[in-house]
Design a protein around this motif. Structure first.
Motif, mmCIF file in Angstrom:
data_model
loop_
_atom_site.group_PDB
_atom_site.id
_atom_site.type_symbol
_atom_site.label_atom_id
_atom_site.label_comp_id
_atom_site.label_asym_id
_atom_site.label_seq_id
_atom_site.Cartn_x
_atom_site.Cartn_y
_atom_site.Cartn_z
ATOM 1 N N ASP A 281 -8.207 65.637 141.653
ATOM 2 C CA ASP A 281 -8.091 66.049 140.326
ATOM 3 C C ASP A 281 -7.030 67.192 140.126
ATOM 4 N N HIS A 282 -7.387 68.255 141.206
ATOM 5 C CA HIS A 282 -6.311 69.476 141.122
ATOM 6 C C HIS A 282 -4.871 68.831 141.645
ATOM 7 N N LYS A 283 -4.910 68.162 142.582
ATOM 8 C CA LYS A 283 -3.508 67.696 143.185
ATOM 9 C C LYS A 283 -2.962 66.687 141.909
ATOM 10 N N LEU A 284 -3.664 65.871 141.216
ATOM 11 C CA LEU A 284 -3.037 65.166 140.160
ATOM 12 C C LEU A 284 -2.488 65.770 138.888
ATOM 13 N N ASP A 285 -3.447 66.909 138.600
ATOM 14 C CA ASP A 285 -3.072 67.736 137.538
ATOM 15 C C ASP A 285 -1.648 68.467 138.000
ATOM 16 N N PHE A 286 -1.361 68.954 139.151
ATOM 17 C CA PHE A 286 0.109 69.479 139.582
ATOM 18 C C PHE A 286 0.846 68.418 139.382
ATOM 19 N N GLN A 287 0.946 67.204 140.061
ATOM 20 C CA GLN A 287 1.801 66.096 140.094
ATOM 21 C C GLN A 287 2.200 65.839 138.479
ATOM 22 N N GLN A 288 1.212 65.680 137.633
ATOM 23 C CA GLN A 288 1.412 65.539 136.508
ATOM 24 C C GLN A 288 2.353 66.591 135.757
ATOM 25 N N TYR A 289 2.086 67.687 135.976
ATOM 26 C CA TYR A 289 2.805 68.824 135.468
ATOM 27 C C TYR A 289 4.142 69.029 136.015
ATOM 28 N N VAL A 290 4.402 68.689 137.154
ATOM 29 C CA VAL A 290 5.743 68.615 137.565
ATOM 30 C C VAL A 290 6.436 67.354 137.021
ATOM 31 N N VAL A 291 5.900 66.217 136.843
ATOM 32 C CA VAL A 291 6.359 65.169 136.529
ATOM 33 C C VAL A 291 7.080 65.588 134.861
ATOM 34 N N ARG A 292 6.161 66.104 134.095
ATOM 35 C CA ARG A 292 6.465 66.450 132.616
ATOM 36 C C ARG A 292 7.749 67.452 132.702
ATOM 37 N N LEU A 293 7.653 68.286 133.734
ATOM 38 C CA LEU A 293 8.991 69.285 133.646
ATOM 39 C C LEU A 293 10.116 68.497 134.201
ATOM 40 N N ALA A 294 10.026 67.387 134.868
ATOM 41 C CA ALA A 294 11.177 66.496 135.411
ATOM 42 C C ALA A 294 11.671 65.729 134.093
ATOM 43 N N VAL A 295 10.803 65.250 133.338
ATOM 44 C CA VAL A 295 11.126 64.435 132.229
ATOM 45 C C VAL A 295 11.775 65.258 131.175
ATOM 46 N N GLU A 296 11.293 66.616 131.035
ATOM 47 C CA GLU A 296 11.859 67.660 130.030
ATOM 48 C C GLU A 296 13.428 67.794 130.447
ATOM 49 N N ALA A 297 13.725 67.632 131.927
ATOM 50 C CA ALA A 297 14.909 68.014 132.196
ATOM 51 C C ALA A 297 15.944 66.825 132.198
ATOM 52 N N GLY A 298 15.239 65.609 131.617
ATOM 53 C CA GLY A 298 16.163 64.427 131.465
ATOM 54 C C GLY A 298 16.025 63.535 132.924
ATOM 55 N N ALA A 299 15.185 63.807 133.737
ATOM 56 C CA ALA A 299 14.993 62.978 134.837
ATOM 57 C C ALA A 299 13.979 62.154 134.799
ATOM 58 N N THR A 300 13.601 61.201 135.550
ATOM 59 C CA THR A 300 12.504 60.148 135.596
ATOM 60 C C THR A 300 11.139 60.869 136.244
ATOM 61 N N GLU A 301 10.342 60.109 135.795
ATOM 62 C CA GLU A 301 8.736 60.430 136.334
ATOM 63 C C GLU A 301 8.849 60.434 138.031
ATOM 64 N N ALA A 302 9.665 59.337 138.467
ATOM 65 C CA ALA A 302 9.839 59.503 139.913
ATOM 66 C C ALA A 302 10.225 60.676 140.671
ATOM 67 N N LEU A 303 11.131 61.474 139.925
ATOM 68 C CA LEU A 303 11.672 62.603 140.584
ATOM 69 C C LEU A 303 10.628 63.645 140.503
ATOM 70 N N GLY A 304 9.826 63.633 139.419
ATOM 71 C CA GLY A 304 8.819 64.848 139.421
ATOM 72 C C GLY A 304 7.772 64.330 140.565
ATOM 73 N N GLN A 305 7.321 62.910 140.812
ATOM 74 C CA GLN A 305 6.456 62.909 142.143
ATOM 75 C C GLN A 305 7.149 63.304 143.313
ATOM 76 N N GLN A 306 8.395 62.947 143.480
ATOM 77 C CA GLN A 306 9.192 63.502 144.774
ATOM 78 C C GLN A 306 8.995 65.117 144.910
ATOM 79 N N LEU A 307 9.212 65.540 143.833
ATOM 80 C CA LEU A 307 9.308 67.306 143.933
ATOM 81 C C LEU A 307 7.952 67.761 144.220
#
Length: 201
Positions: free
Chosen positions: A139-165
């Motif tokens: 759950d902790h790791k998923l929460d972090f992944q989802q947070y980075v995905v949200r930052l990526a989408v806010e930057a205009g990128a895809t969810e996939a980029l957030g997962q990669q980061l």
């Protein structure tokens, strides 16, 4: 004739800790010892001795060692979320908010007591034997992944980029702990720059 000092005889007993104070001290001690030595190496006797809380009372506060580990992880999750969000909030652009994650990692890796991610360490030690602990880590790791995905989408990128980061950040934590070298954060940041700029152009 008594040879004992009257002053010594009048020494007050240390105050009895309230339940809240005792729990706080136990968790603070457990967090420090588990991170420094590993969970398996720290028994309830050692925790009792180090915290100054009697073994009987320790078991009254926490019915099992697993219960202490759960509370330690919950507390560490809150600390991690707060630190990461604060680091991102200090950046001025969506792109910089993504990179702020790696800047935070660089500062963390430079701490003298850095021993890697407590969640990864805990999963490696007891995750297979404790489904509840394994779930907390996931759950902790998923929460972090989802947070980075949200930052990526806010930057205009895809969810996939957030997962990669997020994967880059996870790999950097493990590499820095094993190598004992904070440079892993810089390498991960450089890779993140390449991925972000490619995604945003």
């Amino acid at each position: 004739m008594s040879t004992s000092s009257p002053t010594a005889a009048r020494q007050p007993r240390p105050p009895v800790l309230s339940e809240t104070q005792a729990r706080s001290r136990a968790l603070e001690t457990a967090t420090r010892l588990y991170y420094a030595r590993g969970i398996s190496a720290v028994g309830m006797d050692a925790l009792s001795s180090e915290s100054g809380i009697g073994l009987k009372r320790l078991y009254q506060l926490f019915p099992s060692k697993e219960a202490i580990v759960e509370e330690v992880l919950n507390s560490m999750h809150g600390t991690w979320v707060g630190d990461i969000e604060q680091a991102a909030a200090s950046a001025t652009t969506p792109r910089d908010r993504l990179l702020a994650v790696y800047d935070y990692l660089g500062r963390w890796f430079s701490d003298d007591d850095y021993r890697g991610c407590v969640f990864i360490n805990t999963f490696g030690e007891i995750g297979a034997a404790s489904p509840r602990i394994a779930t907390l880590v996931r759950d902790h790791k998923l929460d972090f992944q989802q947070y980075v995905v949200r930052l990526a989408v806010e930057a205009g990128a895809t969810e996939a980029l957030g997962q990669q980061l997020a994967i880059l950040a996870e790999g950097a934590q493990t590499t820095a702990a094993i190598a004992g070298d904070p440079a892993a954060a810089g390498y991960a940041r450089d890779a993140a720059v390449t991925l972000i700029d490619a995604a945003l152009t």
